[in-house]
Structures are given as structure tokens and as C-alpha cells.
Scaffold this motif. Structure first.
Motif, mmCIF file in Angstrom:
data_model
loop_
_atom_site.group_PDB
_atom_site.id
_atom_site.type_symbol
_atom_site.label_atom_id
_atom_site.label_comp_id
_atom_site.label_asym_id
_atom_site.label_seq_id
_atom_site.Cartn_x
_atom_site.Cartn_y
_atom_site.Cartn_z
ATOM 1 N N THR A 15 15.700 6.886 18.013
ATOM 2 C CA THR A 15 16.595 6.872 16.940
ATOM 3 C C THR A 15 15.056 6.630 15.592
ATOM 4 N N THR A 16 15.339 6.859 15.289
ATOM 5 C CA THR A 16 14.245 6.695 13.813
ATOM 6 C C THR A 16 14.295 5.345 13.589
ATOM 7 N N ILE A 17 13.258 4.839 13.272
ATOM 8 C CA ILE A 17 13.240 2.888 12.503
ATOM 9 C C ILE A 17 12.681 3.132 11.362
ATOM 10 N N ASP A 18 13.429 2.409 10.299
ATOM 11 C CA ASP A 18 12.993 2.160 8.904
ATOM 12 C C ASP A 18 12.763 0.734 9.323
ATOM 13 N N THR A 19 11.264 0.546 8.110
ATOM 14 C CA THR A 19 10.300 -0.497 7.941
ATOM 15 C C THR A 19 11.318 -1.272 6.903
ATOM 16 N N VAL A 20 10.450 -2.262 7.153
ATOM 17 C CA VAL A 20 11.203 -3.415 6.411
ATOM 18 C C VAL A 20 10.391 -4.889 6.661
ATOM 19 N N VAL A 21 9.901 -5.885 5.361
ATOM 20 C CA VAL A 21 9.162 -6.727 5.173
ATOM 21 C C VAL A 21 9.806 -8.078 5.819
ATOM 22 N N MET A 22 9.622 -9.186 6.517
ATOM 23 C CA MET A 22 10.884 -10.285 6.771
ATOM 24 C C MET A 22 9.627 -11.122 5.786
ATOM 25 N N PRO A 23 10.597 -12.023 4.668
ATOM 26 C CA PRO A 23 10.267 -13.016 3.699
ATOM 27 C C PRO A 23 9.501 -14.405 4.919
ATOM 28 N N ALA A 42 0.497 -0.816 -0.143
ATOM 29 C CA ALA A 42 0.130 -0.036 -0.239
ATOM 30 C C ALA A 42 0.942 1.441 -0.123
ATOM 31 N N ALA A 43 1.937 1.162 0.336
ATOM 32 C CA ALA A 43 3.101 2.698 1.020
ATOM 33 C C ALA A 43 3.938 2.626 -0.544
ATOM 34 N N VAL A 44 4.229 1.886 -1.488
ATOM 35 C CA VAL A 44 4.455 1.901 -2.964
ATOM 36 C C VAL A 44 3.536 2.385 -3.532
ATOM 37 N N LEU A 45 2.519 1.858 -3.498
ATOM 38 C CA LEU A 45 1.278 2.083 -4.163
ATOM 39 C C LEU A 45 0.667 3.420 -4.291
ATOM 40 N N ALA A 46 0.538 3.916 -2.868
ATOM 41 C CA ALA A 46 0.644 5.731 -2.426
ATOM 42 C C ALA A 46 1.785 6.478 -2.822
ATOM 43 N N ALA A 47 3.064 6.079 -2.979
ATOM 44 C CA ALA A 47 4.025 7.053 -3.308
ATOM 45 C C ALA A 47 3.619 6.626 -4.674
ATOM 46 N N ASN A 48 4.316 6.081 -5.066
ATOM 47 C CA ASN A 48 3.869 6.423 -7.017
ATOM 48 C C ASN A 48 2.943 6.782 -7.320
ATOM 49 N N GLU A 49 1.351 6.936 -6.790
ATOM 50 C CA GLU A 49 0.217 7.526 -6.775
ATOM 51 C C GLU A 49 0.937 8.814 -7.634
ATOM 52 N N TYR A 50 1.465 9.482 -5.941
ATOM 53 C CA TYR A 50 1.439 10.683 -5.675
ATOM 54 C C TYR A 50 2.701 11.024 -6.530
ATOM 55 N N TYR A 51 3.901 10.627 -7.538
ATOM 56 C CA TYR A 51 4.704 10.966 -8.194
ATOM 57 C C TYR A 51 4.035 11.166 -9.211
ATOM 58 N N LEU A 52 3.503 10.714 -9.830
ATOM 59 C CA LEU A 52 2.674 10.260 -11.380
ATOM 60 C C LEU A 52 2.007 11.362 -11.106
ATOM 61 N N SER A 53 0.984 12.134 -10.085
ATOM 62 C CA SER A 53 -0.189 12.936 -9.746
ATOM 63 C C SER A 53 0.971 14.748 -9.739
ATOM 64 N N THR A 69 9.326 0.608 -4.992
ATOM 65 C CA THR A 69 9.563 -0.251 -5.438
ATOM 66 C C THR A 69 8.887 -1.271 -3.958
ATOM 67 N N LEU A 70 8.255 -2.790 -4.062
ATOM 68 C CA LEU A 70 8.151 -3.631 -2.491
ATOM 69 C C LEU A 70 10.366 -3.967 -2.528
ATOM 70 N N GLU A 71 10.914 -4.376 -3.447
ATOM 71 C CA GLU A 71 12.120 -4.324 -3.137
ATOM 72 C C GLU A 71 12.382 -3.779 -1.977
ATOM 73 N N SER A 72 12.587 -2.399 -2.133
ATOM 74 C CA SER A 72 13.471 -1.462 -0.820
ATOM 75 C C SER A 72 12.946 -1.747 0.180
ATOM 76 N N TYR A 73 11.512 -2.697 0.293
ATOM 77 C CA TYR A 73 11.409 -2.703 1.633
ATOM 78 C C TYR A 73 11.564 -4.527 2.391
ATOM 79 N N LEU A 74 12.635 -4.853 1.659
ATOM 80 C CA LEU A 74 13.067 -6.601 2.033
ATOM 81 C C LEU A 74 14.089 -6.499 2.303
ATOM 82 N N LYS A 75 15.222 -5.916 2.168
ATOM 83 C CA LYS A 75 16.313 -5.468 2.334
ATOM 84 C C LYS A 75 16.841 -4.062 3.464
ATOM 85 N N CYS A 76 17.974 -3.786 4.084
ATOM 86 C CA CYS A 76 18.504 -2.803 4.852
ATOM 87 C C CYS A 76 18.351 -1.679 4.342
#
Length: 79
Positions: free
Chosen positions: A71-79, A23-34, A42-49
């Protein structure tokens, strides 16, 4: 919220569900398009450090002492 640290550099990330990352990827890309910009997220950015680029599939559970206060903590998806 579960927190995991990168096995390579020790950077700590908060785990989010795959559907939330999608959902975050979709929202960001829709914003860029607007704004007339090319979608770049891309979703790949959520699958790595975010610090060193290591795959999240080898992350380790983080301890409270791994995350300094404020500390600010970034988000990640665990496979």
C-alpha cells in the motif's frame, strides 16, 4: 515511522514533522512558479486525510494489520 489512521474513513497516513511538510510545500510551489504556473500547494493539505478530508487532530494510531502489503501511504502532520 509512525502511522496513524483517519478516525472517519480508516485511511492510513505516515506522520512527518511540520518542517518537512513546509519544505515540501515550498519546493512544490517553487517548481510550479518555475514552469509559469500558479503555486497551489498549501500546508493545510498535510493537516487532513487525503481520502475524506477529516482533520488529522483526531487520527488514531494504526496497527500493522491496517495497512495491506504494498500500500502507498500518504503523509500527514499531526497537530
Amino acid at each position: 515511522m509512525n502511522q496513524y489512521k483517519c478516525h472517519n474513513c480508516g485511511w492510513v497516513h505516515a506522520v512527518i514533522p511540520l518542517v518537512q511538510a513546509e519544505a515540501a510545500v515550498l519546493a512544490a510551489n517553487e517548481y510550479y512558479l518555475s514552469k509559469g504556473l500558479a503555486p497551489t500547494e498549501t500546508l493545510e493539505s498535510y493537516l487532513k486525510c487525503v481520502r475524506c478530508g477529516a482533520s488529522s487532530d483526531k487520527f488514531l494510531p494504526a496497527r500493522p494489520s491496517d495497512v495491506p502489503f504494498g500500500t502507498t501511504i500518504d503523509t500527514v502532520v499531526m497537530p
